[in-house]
Design a protein around this motif. Structure first.
Motif, PDB file in Angstrom:
ATOM      1  N   UNK A  45       0.831  -1.204   0.000  1.00  0.00           N
ATOM      2  CA  UNK A  45       0.000   0.000   0.000  1.00  0.00           C
ATOM      3  C   UNK A  45       0.869   1.259   0.000  1.00  0.00           C
ATOM      4  N   UNK A  46       1.938   1.222   0.761  1.00  0.00           N
ATOM      5  CA  UNK A  46       2.879   2.343   0.818  1.00  0.00           C
ATOM      6  C   UNK A  46       3.477   2.615  -0.558  1.00  0.00           C
ATOM      7  N   UNK A  47       3.911   1.567  -1.232  1.00  0.00           N
ATOM      8  CA  UNK A  47       4.513   1.702  -2.561  1.00  0.00           C
ATOM      9  C   UNK A  47       3.502   2.279  -3.555  1.00  0.00           C
ATOM     10  N   UNK A  48       2.258   1.856  -3.473  1.00  0.00           N
ATOM     11  CA  UNK A  48       1.240   2.410  -4.354  1.00  0.00           C
ATOM     12  C   UNK A  48       1.038   3.899  -4.078  1.00  0.00           C
ATOM     13  N   UNK A  49       1.078   4.299  -2.812  1.00  0.00           N
ATOM     14  CA  UNK A  49       0.925   5.719  -2.472  1.00  0.00           C
ATOM     15  C   UNK A  49       2.086   6.540  -3.009  1.00  0.00           C
ATOM     16  N   UNK A  50       3.286   6.026  -2.872  1.00  0.00           N
ATOM     17  CA  UNK A  50       4.456   6.758  -3.341  1.00  0.00           C
ATOM     18  C   UNK A  50       4.380   7.002  -4.843  1.00  0.00           C
ATOM     19  N   UNK A  51       3.919   6.009  -5.581  1.00  0.00           N
ATOM     20  CA  UNK A  51       3.847   6.151  -7.037  1.00  0.00           C
ATOM     21  C   UNK A  51       2.797   7.171  -7.480  1.00  0.00           C
ATOM     22  N   UNK A  52       1.883   7.502  -6.592  1.00  0.00           N
ATOM     23  CA  UNK A  52       0.852   8.479  -6.917  1.00  0.00           C
ATOM     24  C   UNK A  52       1.297   9.914  -6.650  1.00  0.00           C
ATOM     25  N   UNK A  53       2.442  10.082  -6.032  1.00  0.00           N
ATOM     26  CA  UNK A  53       2.908  11.436  -5.738  1.00  0.00           C
ATOM     27  C   UNK A  53       3.255  12.169  -7.038  1.00  0.00           C
ATOM     28  N   UNK A  54       2.833  13.417  -7.165  1.00  0.00           N
ATOM     29  CA  UNK A  54       3.177  14.183  -8.370  1.00  0.00           C
ATOM     30  C   UNK A  54       4.687  14.289  -8.592  1.00  0.00           C
ATOM     31  N   UNK A  55       5.464  14.409  -7.503  1.00  0.00           N
ATOM     32  CA  UNK A  55       6.914  14.495  -7.646  1.00  0.00           C
ATOM     33  C   UNK A  55       7.503  13.242  -8.262  1.00  0.00           C
TER      34      UNK A  55
END
Length: 224
Positions: free
Chosen positions: A187-197
């Protein structure tokens, strides 16, 4: 001006991601992978022949996690740093160092002996052993996220530590190890990939590679 020498999705993605999170002006210099073999001139810039190389005036850095700390500390208003007086400072430094020394290190052996070496030099047992090593040490991330009151590793917010560890998860995805992530890590990895940066950094490396006539194949996917 910040200058970053980079190969697509190599460890130099850490400082590239940081630069995009901080939204700083920079120049991205793309190199074919591995640069020490395919861009011999680069040895004059970095005798190690490795990426990343970050240059800003007299500052020259070659360690990706250290670059994350440097960029965060020199731009504290962005909130990606953790101050020495903060209770989470020790954890922050630990994640930064763990990201490369403990998490990326075993993956480099999996890459070398599973992909980069010619067929006659590949070592399936090394690949298996160090894949297990990586996954065993990734339990630290799973445990921290499971018990965290926030969605990040430390200090209750997104920091340079998340960028540094996040790259280890990106590399694991290239190696097909992401299917063995625990639920909190997944879940953490999926959140990171959604970051605009993160998304801007991904787009920036592809665009720069195309503009500079460098292969867009990610470094971890390079074959001998």
């Amino acid at each position: 001006m910040l200058h970053l020498h980079h190969c697509v999705s190599a460890r130099s993605f850490r400082p590239l991601w940081m630069l995009e999170e901080l939204q700083l002006p920079y120049q991205l210099h793309m190199l074919p992978f591995p640069p020490r073999a395919k861009a011999r001139w680069f040895l004059d810039e970095n005798p190690l022949g490795t990426v990343p190389l970050l240059v800003q005036g007299d500052v020259r850095m070659t360690e990706s996690a250290a670059m994350c700390q440097y960029l965060a500390a020199t731009h504290p208003d962005a909130g990606l740093d953790v101050a020495p007086t903060h209770p989470a400072y020790g954890a922050y430094l630990n994640w930064l160092h763990m990201s490369d020394a403990t998490l990326t290190f075993p993956q480099t052996l999996v890459l070398r002996y599973g992909r980069f070496e010619p067929a006659e030099r590949q070592q399936p047992q090394v690949v298996e052993d160090y894949s297990r090593w990586f996954l065993a040490r990734l339990r630290a991330v799973e445990t921290a996220l499971t018990h965290s009151r926030t969605e990040h590793l430390c200090a209750g917010r997104f920091t340079a530590a998340d960028v540094a560890v996040g790259y280890a998860l990106l590399l694991a995805q290239h190696l097909g190890l992401n299917e063995q992530f625990g639920p909190a890590t997944q879940a953490y990895w999926q959140r990171l990939q959604q970051r605009p940066g993160y998304q801007r950094a991904m787009a920036a490396q592809t665009e720069a590679a195309q503009d500079q006539d460098v292969p867009t194949t990610p470094a971890p996917d390079t074959k001998p």
